[in-house]
Enzyme design. Structure first.
Site, PDB file in Angstrom:
ATOM      1  CG  ASP A  29      -2.108   0.787   1.189  1.00 60.35           C
ATOM      2  OD1 ASP A  29      -2.400   1.307   0.107  1.00 60.35           O
ATOM      3  OD2 ASP A  29      -2.793   0.901   2.228  1.00 60.35           O
TER       4      ASP A  29
ATOM      5  CE1 TYR B 234      -3.824  -5.314   8.004  1.00 61.52           C
ATOM      6  CE2 TYR B 234      -5.322  -6.042   6.297  1.00 61.52           C
ATOM      7  CZ  TYR B 234      -4.882  -5.061   7.163  1.00 61.52           C
ATOM      8  OH  TYR B 234      -5.512  -3.840   7.185  1.00 61.52           O
TER       9      TYR B 234
ATOM     10  N   GLY C  75       1.688 -10.154   4.594  1.00 65.24           N
ATOM     11  CA  GLY C  75       2.665  -9.266   5.225  1.00 65.24           C
ATOM     12  C   GLY C  75       2.221  -8.914   6.634  1.00 65.24           C
TER      13      GLY C  75
HETATM   14  P1  ADP Z   1      -1.079  -7.114   4.134  1.00 61.14           P
HETATM   15  O1  ADP Z   1      -1.347  -5.971   5.080  1.00 61.14           O
HETATM   16  O2  ADP Z   1      -2.298  -7.467   3.286  1.00 61.14           O
HETATM   17  O3  ADP Z   1      -0.459  -8.292   4.807  1.00 61.14           O
HETATM   18  P2  ADP Z   1       1.499  -6.166   3.109  1.00 61.14           P
HETATM   19  O4  ADP Z   1       1.690  -5.069   2.129  1.00 61.14           O
HETATM   20  O5  ADP Z   1       1.988  -5.966   4.480  1.00 61.14           O
HETATM   21  O6  ADP Z   1      -0.073  -6.506   3.046  1.00 61.14           O
HETATM   22  O7  ADP Z   1       2.172  -7.500   2.538  1.00 61.14           O
HETATM   23  C1  ADP Z   1       1.642  -8.310   1.521  1.00 61.14           C
HETATM   24  C2  ADP Z   1       2.769  -8.974   0.755  1.00 61.14           C
HETATM   25  O8  ADP Z   1       3.337  -8.042  -0.164  1.00 61.14           O
HETATM   26  C3  ADP Z   1       3.947  -9.448   1.627  1.00 61.14           C
HETATM   27  O9  ADP Z   1       4.357 -10.721   1.140  1.00 61.14           O
HETATM   28  C4  ADP Z   1       5.027  -8.387   1.360  1.00 61.14           C
HETATM   29  O10 ADP Z   1       6.332  -8.925   1.464  1.00 61.14           O
HETATM   30  C5  ADP Z   1       4.744  -8.031  -0.073  1.00 61.14           C
HETATM   31  N1  ADP Z   1       5.216  -6.702  -0.548  1.00 61.14           N
HETATM   32  C6  ADP Z   1       5.611  -5.607   0.163  1.00 61.14           C
HETATM   33  N2  ADP Z   1       5.949  -4.604  -0.672  1.00 61.14           N
HETATM   34  C7  ADP Z   1       5.741  -5.055  -1.961  1.00 61.14           C
HETATM   35  C8  ADP Z   1       5.900  -4.498  -3.262  1.00 61.14           C
HETATM   36  N3  ADP Z   1       6.349  -3.264  -3.447  1.00 61.14           N
HETATM   37  N4  ADP Z   1       5.595  -5.292  -4.338  1.00 61.14           N
HETATM   38  C9  ADP Z   1       5.134  -6.553  -4.160  1.00 61.14           C
HETATM   39  N5  ADP Z   1       4.959  -7.131  -2.966  1.00 61.14           N
HETATM   40  C10 ADP Z   1       5.258  -6.395  -1.878  1.00 61.14           C
END
Ligand code: ADP
Length: 174
Positions: free
Chosen positions: A33, A125, A123
């Protein structure tokens, strides 16, 4: 539908739509995000604020999806979806599956053929990435959609390997 895996950053994906693992406020957060808003610029947040004011005063419910512009990203649209926080006492798998189904439904409405997904909920969550990967792959395969290419964009090796296992090929393919 072709399902492929990429190790990389979702903000760099040249897809019709990239999916954001958003939170229900739609006003930004960490992880994917944060990266999407940082790289996509203020146009995305502007549309998110409008959505809050018009349709989602209480926030976007978990398991639902909604599209905005992709601002300065190479994609045309961002599809924001809110994954469930992992629980060890309650099975929230269907809410996670719903994120993928609803994102594909929104992609169909937009006419997006190529859609890139992160590992939603794997991530902050807290989902074990193996479970998150299995649900993601099973759900996109089981969903009737006009989307021709689903690309899972995995940020680290552990997630990439988990998605490889879930795809069942041990290699990048269908
Ligand atoms: P959530 O809050 O739904 O868990 P996160 O963003 O914390 O979402 O993490 C979801 C996944 O995306 C994790 O596996 C994390 O490592 C990964 N992630 C973080 N940044 C990026 C990015 N720029 N591009 C792709 N995946 C990412």
């Amino acid at each position: 539908m072709r399902v492929t895996l990429v190790r990389g950053d979702i903000t760099e994906q040249d897809a019709d739509a990239v999916v954001n693992a958003a939170n229900s406020s739609l006003l930004g957060g960490g992880g994917v995000d944060g990266a999407i808003h940082r790289r996509g610029g203020p146009a995305i947040l502007r549309e998110c604020r409008e959505l809050r004011a018009s349709r989602y005063g209480g926030g976007l419910p978990t398991g639902q999806a909604v599209a905005t512009t992709a601002g300065d990203l190479p994609a045309r649209w961002v599809i924001h979806t809110v994954g469930p926080v992992h629980s060890s006492t309650e099975d929230r798998s269907d809410l996670l599956a719903s994120c993928y189904r609803e994102s594909l439904r929104v992609a169909d409405e937009l006419g997006a053929a190529v859609v890139a997904f992160p590992a939603v909920s794997a991530g902050v969550y807290g989902w074990p990435v193996g479970d998150a990967a299995r649900i993601a792959v099973e759900t996109v395969r089981a969903t009737a959609t006009k989307v021709t290419d689903v690309r899972f964009v995995l940020f680290n090796e552990e997630a990439y390997t988990a998605f490889e296992r879930a795809l069942g090929t041990g290699e990048n393919g269908r």
